[in-house]
Design an enzyme around this catalytic site. Structure first.
Site, PDB file in Angstrom:
ATOM      1  N   HIS A 213       3.570   0.051   8.563  1.00 20.41           N
ATOM      2  CA  HIS A 213       4.604  -0.804   7.962  1.00 20.41           C
ATOM      3  C   HIS A 213       5.566   0.028   7.113  1.00 20.41           C
ATOM      4  CE1 HIS A 213       2.167  -4.760   8.496  1.00 20.41           C
ATOM      5  NE2 HIS A 213       2.928  -4.486   9.536  1.00 20.41           N
TER       6      HIS A 213
ATOM      7  N   HIS B 162      -3.081  -0.867  12.581  1.00 24.36           N
ATOM      8  CA  HIS B 162      -3.698  -2.092  12.059  1.00 24.36           C
ATOM      9  C   HIS B 162      -4.800  -2.642  12.967  1.00 24.36           C
ATOM     10  CE1 HIS B 162       0.572  -1.943  10.690  1.00 24.36           C
ATOM     11  NE2 HIS B 162      -0.016  -2.102   9.529  1.00 24.36           N
TER      12      HIS B 162
ATOM     13  N   CYS C  45      -6.762   2.585  12.771  1.00 23.74           N
ATOM     14  CA  CYS C  45      -7.406   3.397  11.739  1.00 23.74           C
ATOM     15  C   CYS C  45      -8.925   3.315  11.901  1.00 23.74           C
ATOM     16  CB  CYS C  45      -7.010   2.883  10.355  1.00 23.74           C
ATOM     17  SG  CYS C  45      -7.900   3.709   9.015  1.00 23.74           S
TER      18      CYS C  45
ATOM     19  N   HIS D  81      -1.603 -11.252   8.480  1.00 28.21           N
ATOM     20  CA  HIS D  81      -1.486  -9.788   8.494  1.00 28.21           C
ATOM     21  C   HIS D  81      -2.037  -9.269   9.823  1.00 28.21           C
ATOM     22  CE1 HIS D  81      -2.194  -5.559   7.477  1.00 28.21           C
ATOM     23  NE2 HIS D  81      -1.331  -5.722   6.502  1.00 28.21           N
TER      24      HIS D  81
ATOM     25  N   GLU E 246      -3.658  -6.705  10.678  1.00 23.66           N
ATOM     26  CA  GLU E 246      -5.043  -6.224  10.644  1.00 23.66           C
ATOM     27  C   GLU E 246      -6.026  -7.385  10.688  1.00 23.66           C
ATOM     28  OE1 GLU E 246      -8.291  -4.260   7.690  1.00 23.66           O
ATOM     29  OE2 GLU E 246      -6.232  -3.544   7.399  1.00 23.66           O
TER      30      GLU E 246
ATOM     31  N   THR F 194      -8.919  -3.834   5.089  1.00 24.37           N
ATOM     32  CA  THR F 194      -9.017  -2.502   4.473  1.00 24.37           C
ATOM     33  C   THR F 194      -7.953  -2.240   3.415  1.00 24.37           C
ATOM     34  OG1 THR F 194      -7.625  -1.445   6.154  1.00 24.37           O
ATOM     35  CG2 THR F 194      -9.996  -1.480   6.571  1.00 24.37           C
TER      36      THR F 194
ATOM     37  N   SER G  18       1.410  -4.503   2.800  1.00 25.24           N
ATOM     38  CA  SER G  18       0.456  -5.187   1.925  1.00 25.24           C
ATOM     39  C   SER G  18       0.045  -4.286   0.761  1.00 25.24           C
ATOM     40  CB  SER G  18      -0.776  -5.594   2.750  1.00 25.24           C
ATOM     41  OG  SER G  18      -1.791  -6.110   1.930  1.00 25.24           O
ATOM     42  N   ASN G  19      -0.291  -3.035   1.054  1.00 24.59           N
ATOM     43  CA  ASN G  19      -0.800  -2.179  -0.027  1.00 24.59           C
ATOM     44  C   ASN G  19       0.306  -1.786  -1.000  1.00 24.59           C
ATOM     45  OD1 ASN G  19      -0.111   0.936   0.473  1.00 24.59           O
ATOM     46  ND2 ASN G  19      -0.414  -0.014   2.473  1.00 24.59           N
TER      47      ASN G  19
ATOM     48  N   SER H 237       1.781   3.872   3.662  1.00 25.94           N
ATOM     49  CA  SER H 237       2.583   4.106   4.872  1.00 25.94           C
ATOM     50  C   SER H 237       3.974   4.655   4.554  1.00 25.94           C
ATOM     51  CB  SER H 237       2.695   2.808   5.678  1.00 25.94           C
ATOM     52  OG  SER H 237       3.046   1.722   4.850  1.00 25.94           O
TER      53      SER H 237
END
Length: 308
Positions: A41, A74, A96, A124, A126, A164, A223-224, A266
């Site tokens: 992302h 993802h 991943c 999402h 993932e 994750t 997200s992160n 990312s």
């Protein structure tokens, strides 16, 4: 102005591996190489790979016959893998390894007859991939309130797994609520939580003690990266998510003597440099790196890209 850089920040091993898979595939097979969903992302990363010959699609129906196809970091649902197999597409899986580990944990819990709960964000990629990998129903919870609304009996054998890009801190309250509600519950070891997510969040907490403003370099759909900004805000430091230096608003820095910069998992370091350059256009800056955890994890590439 003092500028402090969080350590660690930016690319994690899973992202490095995913990007390298696309680049090596382009070098080995020649363009175009088709990638299902954004490989990671980040718009800058996606655009730079497009220039090299990667074509990003949301559905495998957009991929021509026999075209080299990459699954994003993802992960994807089993139905997507089956569609690729049915069409005989040569696939390179950039999922991943830590996401794959979650898939395998979920399958193992289901095989033992446990009801499976996934802690994550609805929609999402993932989460959609994980729910589509597990051969059985998966109950998604996003909050402590969702736990209270689960219709399972308290003595049902249950297990949980987590997205994750959520850290130990993100999931702690939900896991505690699950453990309080169910008498027979299993879940992964805390060490199985993504190291990169946890490290970057811990680094932002350290950074927040030194600065007046935090700039998080990352994409709006990451997200992160969003979580890093939220953490800065939660601890009382004005925090902003920006894609690059062009989005820097000088008004944010009016009374700031020290500015902290971090980057989502990312976001490439070149974008951090771009933000520092933007700060330099406002006035003189000194840059230093906050001591933090060193990351030296590397994930293996698919065999077809390393042979020959």
């Amino acid at each position: 102005m003092e500028v402090f850089l969080a350590q660690p920040r930016g690319f994690c091993a899973g992202v490095v591996r995913a990007i390298e898979i696309v680049e090596r595939a382009l070098a080995k097979y020649g363009p175009p190489v088709y990638v299902r969903h954004e490989i990671v992302h980040n718009k800058y990363v996606v655009e730079s790979l497009k220039k090299k010959g990667a074509i990003f699609v949301e559905d495998l129906s957009e991929v021509p016959a026999r075209a080299v196809t990459v699954f994003s970091a993802h992960g994807v649902a089993r139905s997507v893998e089956e569609e690729a197999e049915a069409r005989d597409l040569p696939v390179l899986n950039a999922t991943c390894p830590l996401v794959t580990k979650v898939h395998n944990q979920g399958k193992r819990y289901i095989s033992k007859g446990r009801a499976l709960i996934l802690i994550g964000h609805a929609g999402h990629p993932e989460v959609e991939g994980t729910m589509g990998q597990v051969p059985g129903p998966v109950l998604l919870v996003q909050s402590v309130r969702d736990v209270a609304e689960l219709s399972l009996p308290t003595d049902a054998p249950v297990a949980y797994i987590t997205q994750t890009t959520l850290s130990v801190d993100d999931t702690r309250d939900i896991i505690a609520a699950l453990q309080a509600r169910f008498t027979d519950i299993q879940g992964p070891d805390i060490r199985d939580i993504c190291y990169a997510t946890q490290n970057r969040q811990s680094a932002v907490r350290d950074l927040s003690k030194l600065v007046d403003v935090i700039l998080v370099v990352g994409a709006a759909n990451s997200s992160n990266s969003n979580r890093l900004r939220e953490i800065g805000t939660e601890v009382g430091v004005a925090s902003y998510l920006i894609a690059d230096g062009s989005e820097l608003n000088p008004d944010w820095l009016k009374d700031a003597k020290a500015v902290g910069i971090t980057a989502g998992a990312s976001a490439p370091e070149v974008l951090v440099d771009d933000v520092i350059d933007a700060l330099r256009r406002i006035g003189p800056v000194s840059v230093s790196v906050v001591p933090g955890r060193e990351e030296n994890i590397e994930f293996r590439l698919p065999a077809e890209l390393t042979a020959g």
